[in-house]
Motif scaffolding. Structure first.
Motif, short mmCIF file in Angstrom:
data_model
loop_
_atom_site.label_atom_id
_atom_site.label_comp_id
_atom_site.label_asym_id
_atom_site.label_seq_id
_atom_site.Cartn_x
_atom_site.Cartn_y
_atom_site.Cartn_z
N GLY A 300 -4.14 -1.99 4.75
CA GLY A 300 -3.92 -2.28 3.33
C GLY A 300 -4.99 -1.70 2.43
O GLY A 300 -4.99 -1.93 1.23
N GLN A 301 -5.96 -0.96 3.02
CA GLN A 301 -7.04 -0.41 2.19
C GLN A 301 -6.58 0.80 1.39
O GLN A 301 -7.18 1.18 0.40
CB GLN A 301 -8.21 0.00 3.07
CG GLN A 301 -8.91 -1.19 3.70
CD GLN A 301 -9.91 -0.74 4.74
OE1 GLN A 301 -10.44 0.34 4.68
NE2 GLN A 301 -10.15 -1.62 5.70
N LEU A 302 -5.50 1.42 1.89
CA LEU A 302 -5.01 2.61 1.21
C LEU A 302 -3.89 2.19 0.25
O LEU A 302 -2.74 2.12 0.62
CB LEU A 302 -4.46 3.59 2.26
CG LEU A 302 -4.31 5.02 1.80
CD1 LEU A 302 -5.67 5.68 1.66
CD2 LEU A 302 -3.48 5.79 2.82
N ALA A 303 -4.28 1.87 -0.97
CA ALA A 303 -3.28 1.39 -1.92
C ALA A 303 -2.53 2.57 -2.52
O ALA A 303 -3.10 3.65 -2.71
CB ALA A 303 -3.96 0.59 -3.01
N LEU A 304 -1.25 2.34 -2.78
CA LEU A 304 -0.45 3.42 -3.37
C LEU A 304 -0.80 3.57 -4.86
O LEU A 304 -1.05 2.58 -5.54
CB LEU A 304 1.04 3.10 -3.26
CG LEU A 304 1.63 3.03 -1.85
CD1 LEU A 304 3.13 2.86 -1.94
CD2 LEU A 304 1.31 4.29 -1.06
N GLN A 305 -0.84 4.80 -5.31
CA GLN A 305 -1.07 5.07 -6.74
C GLN A 305 0.27 5.53 -7.30
O GLN A 305 0.56 6.72 -7.33
CB GLN A 305 -2.09 6.20 -6.92
CG GLN A 305 -3.39 6.01 -6.17
CD GLN A 305 -4.24 4.91 -6.78
OE1 GLN A 305 -4.22 4.74 -8.00
NE2 GLN A 305 -4.94 4.17 -5.95
N LYS A 306 1.08 4.59 -7.72
CA LYS A 306 2.44 4.98 -8.13
C LYS A 306 2.49 5.46 -9.58
O LYS A 306 1.85 4.87 -10.45
CB LYS A 306 3.37 3.80 -7.97
CG LYS A 306 3.73 3.54 -6.53
CD LYS A 306 4.79 2.50 -6.51
CE LYS A 306 5.22 2.19 -5.11
NZ LYS A 306 6.22 1.15 -5.10
N THR A 307 3.26 6.51 -9.77
CA THR A 307 3.53 6.97 -11.14
C THR A 307 5.01 7.36 -11.19
O THR A 307 5.60 7.67 -10.15
CB THR A 307 2.69 8.22 -11.50
OG1 THR A 307 2.81 9.15 -10.44
CG2 THR A 307 1.25 7.88 -11.76
N HIS A 434 6.64 2.14 0.36
CA HIS A 434 7.47 2.32 -0.85
C HIS A 434 8.70 1.42 -0.82
O HIS A 434 9.55 1.51 -1.70
CB HIS A 434 7.90 3.78 -1.00
CG HIS A 434 6.82 4.65 -1.56
ND1 HIS A 434 5.83 5.22 -0.80
CD2 HIS A 434 6.55 5.04 -2.85
CE1 HIS A 434 5.02 5.92 -1.57
NE2 HIS A 434 5.42 5.83 -2.82
N GLY A 435 8.79 0.59 0.23
CA GLY A 435 9.93 -0.34 0.32
C GLY A 435 11.20 0.34 0.79
O GLY A 435 12.30 -0.18 0.57
N GLY A 436 11.06 1.48 1.46
CA GLY A 436 12.26 2.20 1.91
C GLY A 436 12.46 2.13 3.40
O GLY A 436 11.77 1.37 4.10
N VAL A 437 13.43 2.89 3.89
CA VAL A 437 13.69 2.96 5.33
C VAL A 437 13.87 4.43 5.74
O VAL A 437 14.32 5.24 4.94
CB VAL A 437 14.96 2.18 5.76
CG1 VAL A 437 14.72 0.71 5.91
CG2 VAL A 437 16.13 2.45 4.84
N VAL A 438 13.50 4.69 7.00
CA VAL A 438 13.70 6.04 7.51
C VAL A 438 14.51 5.94 8.80
O VAL A 438 14.32 5.02 9.59
CB VAL A 438 12.35 6.76 7.75
CG1 VAL A 438 11.43 5.99 8.66
CG2 VAL A 438 12.59 8.17 8.29
N VAL A 460 7.85 -1.09 -5.46
CA VAL A 460 7.41 -2.08 -4.47
C VAL A 460 5.91 -2.00 -4.30
O VAL A 460 5.34 -0.93 -4.20
CB VAL A 460 8.12 -1.82 -3.12
CG1 VAL A 460 7.60 -2.77 -2.05
CG2 VAL A 460 9.61 -1.96 -3.30
N VAL A 461 5.28 -3.17 -4.30
CA VAL A 461 3.82 -3.22 -4.10
C VAL A 461 3.56 -3.00 -2.62
O VAL A 461 4.17 -3.65 -1.78
CB VAL A 461 3.29 -4.62 -4.52
CG1 VAL A 461 1.78 -4.69 -4.33
CG2 VAL A 461 3.68 -4.92 -5.95
#
Ligand code: ADP
Length: 478
Positions: A300-307, A434-438, A460-461
């Motif tokens: 969890g240390q690598l937080a997403l930087q969403k734009t 990102h709350g997705g699926v692959v 998604v957080v």
């Protein structure tokens, strides 16, 4: 306390009923007395048939405790001079005119309890009997001993006092027995649980087949142990894989250095050995960097930087960057993208994801093959597809390709081009964050199709992947 209360109520009820019984008996005796006793000229006359045993017995019984007196308290005699007070009544004390007066004045029977000199209690019923001729009132009293009643009540009290500890003891024993019965299986479960440790996580607690709460608890506990075992196994596998991955380049570097030290004689040989060693060092730091990044991502240390950005443009840029290596490998790379596809994502991570998929497709597609990238914007989600005409993946390997260091046997070229087996682990993390699926569709010999679905409506957080132990687990569930 409750037992004492209940005992008290019982005792009162019994006392009242015994008292009523004795009063009824005395009322009956009084009624009999009125039939047999006459008073004429200050004398008593007992009318009864002395040959009749019933009557004689009744009168005898009546005269055990009795007194007949006038208003002044003088005891009457019968026609034969027999004094009309019994011995027992005498010991209860003769009645004085002051005691007699209220009885004579009242129409109601008079009740009182009196004790003999020795303390024996008697219930006395007194009333009025009139002289046959001049209607002069006389005081008549009869009585019955209360000893039997007191005895019965005493017995009851004693029995009750004896019963209370017995009831308490029985209650305690019963409680202890029931608690022991209920807790034994819990203790067994606790003992079984104690036997389970890190080294024998394969142990399970047997269910008892009762389908009760405890069995449910055992099943839940077993499932938890199963998850722990999986995590432990993954952790072990991970340590083995990491040491193996690190050992390979280290051994190679060592080999190159030995060559340089002992066998190389020309400058070219030295240069080649050094170059190889440098390449292996690069691979080593690549692995360490990737591992560090992955563990940061999962903890969890690598937080997403969403734009909010245009995914179409982002994918087109990455595709452009890959055109040259694809041309070199003689693999056709085409993209079918919508004019615009807005989504809130982390640019760097999504670029990394597309790059990983494109570099895999290139790596596993032979010359003359084709890789197609497409993006489709569907209600609330975006679907990215990377389809290749490469070697494909056998069904047995599909569940593992997202695990760290997993490489399908036989796919890999050895040497510096050899993959780390971490690329798809990253893809899996990025998609999940990102709350997705692959998912993957693949036919061996024909090609593979990696499909990533990302939500675009609700950002998604990112969260760390929940694990039972503090060690990053594999990602094959994605
Ligand atoms: P690597 O660094 O080996 O590519 P990845 O985690 O990216 O590691 O992939 C894991 C394994 O999955 C690869 O080693 C390969 O065996 C298989 N794989 C991934 N992508 C493809 C593909 N497009 N076609 C066939 N096999 C693939």
């Amino acid at each position: 306390m409750m037992l004492i209360g209940v005992g008290g109520v019982f005792r009162q009820k019994i006392a009242a009923s015994l008292d009523q019984q004795i009063r009824d008996a005395l009322d009956q005796e009084w009624a009999g007395l009125r039939g047999y006793l006459r008073i004429e000229n200050n004398r008593t006359i007992w009318f009864y048939d002395r040959d009749q045993p019933d009557e004689s017995f009744f009168i005898e019984r009546l005269q055990r405790v009795y007194e007949v007196a006038d208003a002044e308290g003088r005891i009457l005699s019968d026609e034969r001079g027999g004094i009309q007070i019994s011995e027992i009544y005498e010991s209860l004390g003769r009645d004085t005119p002051t005691r007699i007066a209220p009885v004579l004045n009242s129409k109601q029977p008079h009740w009182e309890v009196r004790k003999t000199a020795k303390g024996v209690p008697y219930l006395i019923r007194s009333g009025v009997i009139y002289d046959e001729d001049d209607r002069k009132p006389f005081f008549v009293a009869i009585g019955r001993s209360l000893v039997d009643n007191q005895h019965i009540l005493g017995q009851f009290t004693l029995t009750w006092i004896a019963i209370i500890p017995a009831v308490i003891l029985t209650g305690c024993l019963l409680g202890w027995f029931l608690a022991a019965r209920a807790l034994t299986p819990v203790l067994e479960v606790a003992q079984a649980a104690q036997r389970i440790s890190g080294s024998n996580l394969s142990l399970r607690i047997p269910t008892r087949g009762a389908a009760d709460e405890l069995d449910y608890l055992i099943a839940t506990f077993n499932r938890m142990i199963q998850r722990l075992e999986n995590s432990f196994n993954q952790m072990r596998q991970f340590s083995t894989d990491v040491s193996h991955e690190l050992r390979t380049p280290i051994t190679a570097i060592r080999g190159q250095l030995e060559v340089a030290l002992f066998t190389a004689s020309t400058v070219e040989q030295y240069r080649e050995a050094m170059l190889n060693a440098l390449q292996d060092t690069e691979r080593l730091s690549q692995i360490v960097r990737a591992l560090l990044l992955l563990s940061q991502a999962e903890s969890g240390q690598l937080a997403l930087q969403k734009t909010r950005l245009d995914l179409s443009k982002l994918v087109a840029d990455v595709v452009d960057q890959f055109q040259i290596p694809y041309e070199e490998a003689r693999v056709r790379l085409t993209a079918s993208l919508p004019p615009e596809c807005s989504a809130e994502v982390d640019r760097i991570q999504i670029e990394r994801m597309v790059s990983n998929l494109l570099s895999n497709a290139l790596k596993f597609t032979p010359a003359g093959g084709e890789v197609r990238v497409s993006l489709e914007n569907d209600a609330g989600s975006v679907e990215l597809r990377v389809e290749d005409t490469g070697c494909g993946i056998a069904t047995a390997h599909l569940p593992h390709i997202f695990d760290r260091f997993y490489r399908v046997p036989g796919h890999d070229a050895s040497g510096p081009e050899r993959g780390l087996g971490l690329g798809l682990s990253f893809v899996a993390w990025i998609v999940k964050a990102h709350g997705g699926v692959v998912r993957v569709e693949s036919t061996p010999g024909k090609g593979s199709n990696f499909i990533v679905s990302l939500p675009v409506a609700e950002p998604v957080v990112p969260t760390a992947e929940p694990t039972d132990v503090a060690v990053p687990s594999g990602m094959n569930e994605l």
